[in-house]
Write a protein that holds these residues in place. Structure first.
Motif, PDB file in Angstrom:
ATOM      1  N   SER A 169      -0.624   7.885 -16.596  1.00 52.67           N
ATOM      2  CA  SER A 169      -0.894   7.618 -15.186  1.00 52.67           C
ATOM      3  C   SER A 169       0.333   6.944 -14.565  1.00 52.67           C
ATOM      4  CB  SER A 169      -2.111   6.711 -15.053  1.00 52.67           C
ATOM      5  OG  SER A 169      -1.858   5.515 -15.747  1.00 52.67           O
ATOM      6  N   LEU A 170       0.384   6.980 -13.261  1.00 50.89           N
ATOM      7  CA  LEU A 170       1.544   6.426 -12.557  1.00 50.89           C
ATOM      8  C   LEU A 170       1.254   5.023 -12.058  1.00 50.89           C
ATOM      9  CD1 LEU A 170       2.395   9.547 -10.373  1.00 50.89           C
ATOM     10  CD2 LEU A 170       3.727   8.672 -12.304  1.00 50.89           C
ATOM     11  N   PRO A 171       2.286   4.195 -11.974  1.00 49.77           N
ATOM     12  CA  PRO A 171       2.100   2.881 -11.347  1.00 49.77           C
ATOM     13  C   PRO A 171       1.955   3.074  -9.839  1.00 49.77           C
ATOM     14  CG  PRO A 171       4.401   3.210 -11.979  1.00 49.77           C
ATOM     15  CD  PRO A 171       3.653   4.413 -12.451  1.00 49.77           C
ATOM     16  N   PRO A 172       1.533   2.036  -9.107  1.00 49.78           N
ATOM     17  CA  PRO A 172       1.490   2.149  -7.649  1.00 49.78           C
ATOM     18  C   PRO A 172       2.891   2.479  -7.112  1.00 49.78           C
ATOM     19  CG  PRO A 172       0.466   0.106  -8.395  1.00 49.78           C
ATOM     20  CD  PRO A 172       1.103   0.736  -9.594  1.00 49.78           C
ATOM     21  N   VAL A 173       2.928   3.276  -6.052  1.00 53.12           N
ATOM     22  CA  VAL A 173       4.208   3.693  -5.456  1.00 53.12           C
ATOM     23  C   VAL A 173       4.235   3.299  -3.980  1.00 53.12           C
ATOM     24  CG1 VAL A 173       5.671   5.680  -4.866  1.00 53.12           C
ATOM     25  CG2 VAL A 173       4.443   5.655  -7.045  1.00 53.12           C
ATOM     26  N   PHE A 174       5.332   2.685  -3.557  1.00 49.69           N
ATOM     27  CA  PHE A 174       5.504   2.293  -2.156  1.00 49.69           C
ATOM     28  C   PHE A 174       6.833   2.823  -1.632  1.00 49.69           C
ATOM     29  CE2 PHE A 174       2.935  -0.978  -4.230  1.00 49.69           C
ATOM     30  CZ  PHE A 174       1.837  -1.024  -3.388  1.00 49.69           C
ATOM     31  N   VAL A 175       6.885   2.983  -0.321  1.00 51.72           N
ATOM     32  CA  VAL A 175       8.124   3.452   0.327  1.00 51.72           C
ATOM     33  C   VAL A 175       8.503   2.447   1.410  1.00 51.72           C
ATOM     34  CG1 VAL A 175       9.152   5.285   1.728  1.00 51.72           C
ATOM     35  CG2 VAL A 175       7.573   5.882  -0.128  1.00 51.72           C
ATOM     36  N   THR A 176       9.764   2.018   1.413  1.00 51.30           N
ATOM     37  CA  THR A 176      10.179   1.008   2.396  1.00 51.30           C
ATOM     38  C   THR A 176      11.502   1.361   3.067  1.00 51.30           C
ATOM     39  OG1 THR A 176      11.455  -0.220   0.748  1.00 51.30           O
ATOM     40  CG2 THR A 176       9.169  -0.905   1.064  1.00 51.30           C
ATOM     41  N   SER A 177      11.688   0.791   4.235  1.00 46.59           N
ATOM     42  CA  SER A 177      13.012   0.755   4.854  1.00 46.59           C
ATOM     43  C   SER A 177      13.203  -0.637   5.417  1.00 46.59           C
ATOM     44  CB  SER A 177      13.114   1.783   5.984  1.00 46.59           C
ATOM     45  OG  SER A 177      14.237   1.447   6.807  1.00 46.59           O
ATOM     46  N   SER A 178      14.186  -1.353   4.910  1.00 48.53           N
ATOM     47  CA  SER A 178      14.401  -2.679   5.480  1.00 48.53           C
ATOM     48  C   SER A 178      15.138  -2.570   6.800  1.00 48.53           C
ATOM     49  CB  SER A 178      15.113  -3.607   4.499  1.00 48.53           C
ATOM     50  OG  SER A 178      16.155  -2.946   3.881  1.00 48.53           O
ATOM     51  N   LEU A 179      15.818  -1.445   7.002  1.00 51.57           N
ATOM     52  CA  LEU A 179      16.474  -1.223   8.301  1.00 51.57           C
ATOM     53  C   LEU A 179      15.422  -1.027   9.400  1.00 51.57           C
ATOM     54  CD1 LEU A 179      19.461  -0.721   9.386  1.00 51.57           C
ATOM     55  CD2 LEU A 179      18.788   1.673   9.449  1.00 51.57           C
ATOM     56  N   LYS A 180      14.435  -0.172   9.128  1.00 56.53           N
ATOM     57  CA  LYS A 180      13.383   0.115  10.124  1.00 56.53           C
ATOM     58  C   LYS A 180      12.210  -0.859  10.031  1.00 56.53           C
ATOM     59  CE  LYS A 180      14.976   3.905  12.162  1.00 56.53           C
ATOM     60  NZ  LYS A 180      15.075   5.247  11.601  1.00 56.53           N
ATOM     61  N   LYS A 181      12.282  -1.742   9.035  1.00 51.91           N
ATOM     62  CA  LYS A 181      11.214  -2.717   8.796  1.00 51.91           C
ATOM     63  C   LYS A 181       9.862  -2.051   8.544  1.00 51.91           C
ATOM     64  CE  LYS A 181      13.335  -6.627  11.225  1.00 51.91           C
ATOM     65  NZ  LYS A 181      14.676  -6.151  10.978  1.00 51.91           N
ATOM     66  N   THR A 182       9.857  -1.068   7.677  1.00 52.01           N
ATOM     67  CA  THR A 182       8.606  -0.374   7.349  1.00 52.01           C
ATOM     68  C   THR A 182       8.268  -0.525   5.863  1.00 52.01           C
ATOM     69  OG1 THR A 182       9.842   1.683   7.013  1.00 52.01           O
ATOM     70  CG2 THR A 182       8.807   1.377   9.168  1.00 52.01           C
ATOM     71  N   GLY A 183       6.973  -0.481   5.585  1.00 47.60           N
ATOM     72  CA  GLY A 183       6.495  -0.494   4.201  1.00 47.60           C
ATOM     73  C   GLY A 183       6.174  -1.879   3.659  1.00 47.60           C
ATOM     74  N   GLY A 184       6.567  -2.911   4.361  1.00 45.17           N
ATOM     75  CA  GLY A 184       6.354  -4.271   3.867  1.00 45.17           C
ATOM     76  C   GLY A 184       4.892  -4.684   3.854  1.00 45.17           C
ATOM     77  N   ASN A 185       4.145  -4.316   4.887  1.00 45.95           N
ATOM     78  CA  ASN A 185       2.744  -4.767   4.977  1.00 45.95           C
ATOM     79  C   ASN A 185       1.884  -4.232   3.841  1.00 45.95           C
ATOM     80  OD1 ASN A 185       3.193  -6.327   7.186  1.00 45.95           O
ATOM     81  ND2 ASN A 185       2.661  -4.708   8.670  1.00 45.95           N
ATOM     82  N   GLU A 186       2.116  -2.964   3.468  1.00 47.22           N
ATOM     83  CA  GLU A 186       1.352  -2.371   2.363  1.00 47.22           C
ATOM     84  C   GLU A 186       1.595  -3.184   1.083  1.00 47.22           C
ATOM     85  OE1 GLU A 186       3.170  -0.747   4.510  1.00 47.22           O
ATOM     86  OE2 GLU A 186       1.978   0.928   5.291  1.00 47.22           O
ATOM     87  N   ILE A 187       2.835  -3.599   0.902  1.00 43.93           N
ATOM     88  CA  ILE A 187       3.161  -4.343  -0.316  1.00 43.93           C
ATOM     89  C   ILE A 187       2.554  -5.744  -0.272  1.00 43.93           C
ATOM     90  CG2 ILE A 187       5.082  -5.298  -1.655  1.00 43.93           C
ATOM     91  CD1 ILE A 187       6.583  -2.665  -0.848  1.00 43.93           C
ATOM     92  N   LEU A 188       2.561  -6.359   0.897  1.00 44.40           N
ATOM     93  CA  LEU A 188       1.930  -7.688   1.010  1.00 44.40           C
ATOM     94  C   LEU A 188       0.426  -7.589   0.744  1.00 44.40           C
ATOM     95  CD1 LEU A 188       3.871  -9.148   4.067  1.00 44.40           C
ATOM     96  CD2 LEU A 188       4.050  -9.880   1.676  1.00 44.40           C
ATOM     97  N   ASP A 189      -0.201  -6.507   1.208  1.00 43.49           N
ATOM     98  CA  ASP A 189      -1.633  -6.305   0.928  1.00 43.49           C
ATOM     99  C   ASP A 189      -1.868  -6.129  -0.571  1.00 43.49           C
ATOM    100  OD1 ASP A 189      -2.160  -6.505   3.587  1.00 43.49           O
ATOM    101  OD2 ASP A 189      -2.390  -4.344   3.943  1.00 43.49           O
ATOM    102  N   PHE A 190      -0.970  -5.364  -1.188  1.00 44.22           N
ATOM    103  CA  PHE A 190      -1.059  -5.152  -2.636  1.00 44.22           C
ATOM    104  C   PHE A 190      -0.933  -6.495  -3.376  1.00 44.22           C
ATOM    105  CE2 PHE A 190       1.473  -4.553  -6.566  1.00 44.22           C
ATOM    106  CZ  PHE A 190       0.593  -3.776  -7.299  1.00 44.22           C
ATOM    107  N   ILE A 191       0.007  -7.306  -2.944  1.00 46.24           N
ATOM    108  CA  ILE A 191       0.204  -8.619  -3.578  1.00 46.24           C
ATOM    109  C   ILE A 191      -1.044  -9.486  -3.372  1.00 46.24           C
ATOM    110  CG2 ILE A 191       1.512 -10.800  -3.398  1.00 46.24           C
ATOM    111  CD1 ILE A 191       4.025  -9.043  -2.815  1.00 46.24           C
ATOM    112  N   ALA A 192      -1.599  -9.436  -2.165  1.00 43.37           N
ATOM    113  CA  ALA A 192      -2.778 -10.254  -1.871  1.00 43.37           C
ATOM    114  C   ALA A 192      -3.961  -9.849  -2.752  1.00 43.37           C
ATOM    115  CB  ALA A 192      -3.156 -10.113  -0.391  1.00 43.37           C
ATOM    116  N   SER A 193      -4.031  -8.574  -3.104  1.00 43.84           N
ATOM    117  CA  SER A 193      -5.188  -8.115  -3.880  1.00 43.84           C
ATOM    118  C   SER A 193      -4.932  -8.182  -5.383  1.00 43.84           C
ATOM    119  CB  SER A 193      -5.535  -6.678  -3.481  1.00 43.84           C
ATOM    120  OG  SER A 193      -4.497  -5.812  -3.913  1.00 43.84           O
ATOM    121  N   ALA A 194      -3.718  -8.577  -5.786  1.00 50.78           N
ATOM    122  CA  ALA A 194      -3.357  -8.564  -7.220  1.00 50.78           C
ATOM    123  C   ALA A 194      -4.022  -9.745  -7.955  1.00 50.78           C
ATOM    124  CB  ALA A 194      -1.862  -8.624  -7.408  1.00 50.78           C
TER     125      ALA A 194
END
Ligand code: GTP
Ligand code: MG
Length: 194
Positions: A169-194
């Protein structure tokens, strides 16, 4: 989760100096220049919390950031940077390996991968090593702003197919751009639920 507080705590070069307060740790690892420090700034919404540089190999210590006074983001040195001396490079490798295998509070390690690149041997080696060592992983594709949607889809497919040769099976996968400031919220939600 909203990040209301993000504080640099310490920079260490030996695992005997690891914080011991038992707070959950989320580590960030990946090749030199893949965007680890930028990723930390993206998650925390701070411009210069972690130092971003044009010269690869900048972060050579383990840097602890305390978030909301309740968990740590841990910036690890980059692996696979050819220009540092062999001795030093082995040292980075050792420090990363020691930290990942010895830290008792490691909840997840984010392995950062460049959205523009097909699977790189060193990343696959790292994932294989970490998987075997039982280190919890999530994959984060960085610099998504540098590829088209279809290129990104291709990168993800190729990477997943490569991993499925080894893993069921695969680990969770996320996509981010720090230039466009995208993808961070999904990861923070993941951290909150860990
Ligand atoms: P080391 O500490 O040297 O291992 O590097 P690092 O992995 O911490 O990378 P860093 O965050 O310093 O970023 C390296 C370079 O990539 C910098 O020039 C960043 O501006 C750039 N970069 C990082 N993330 C992104 C992104 O999402 N999009 C774009 N376009 N550039 C990025
Ligand atoms: Mg860095």
């Amino acid at each position: 989760m909203r990040v209301t507080e993000a504080v640099f705590i310490c920079s260490i070069s030996s695992i005997s100096a690891l914080p011991t307060d038992g707070k959950p740790e989320f580590a960030v690892v990946g090749r030199s220049n893949v965007g680890k420090s930028s990723f930390i700034n993206l998650l925390t919404g701070r411009k210069q919390l972690a130092k971003v540089s044009a010269t690869p190999g900048k972060t050579q210590t383990i840097n602890y950031f305390l978030i909301n006074n309740s968990w740590y983001l841990v910036d690890l040195p980059g692996y696979g940077y050819a220009k540092v001396s062999k001795v030093q490079q082995q040292g980075f490798g050792k420090l990363i390996e020691m930290y990942l295998t010895k830290s008792r509070n490691l909840f997840c390690t984010f392995v950062l991968l460049d959205s523009r690149l097909k699977p790189q041997p060193i990343d696959l080696d790292f994932i294989a090593w970490a998987g075997k060592a039982g280190i919890p992983l999530a994959l984060v594709f960085t610099k998504a702003d540098k590829v088209t949607k279809s290129e990104l889809k291709k990168t993800l497919q190729v990477f997943e197919a490569e991993l499925l040769k080894q893993w069921e099976s695969l680990p969770p996968v996320f996509v981010t751009s720090s230039l466009k400031k995208t993808g961070g919220n999904e990861i923070l939600d993941f951290i909150a639920s860990a």
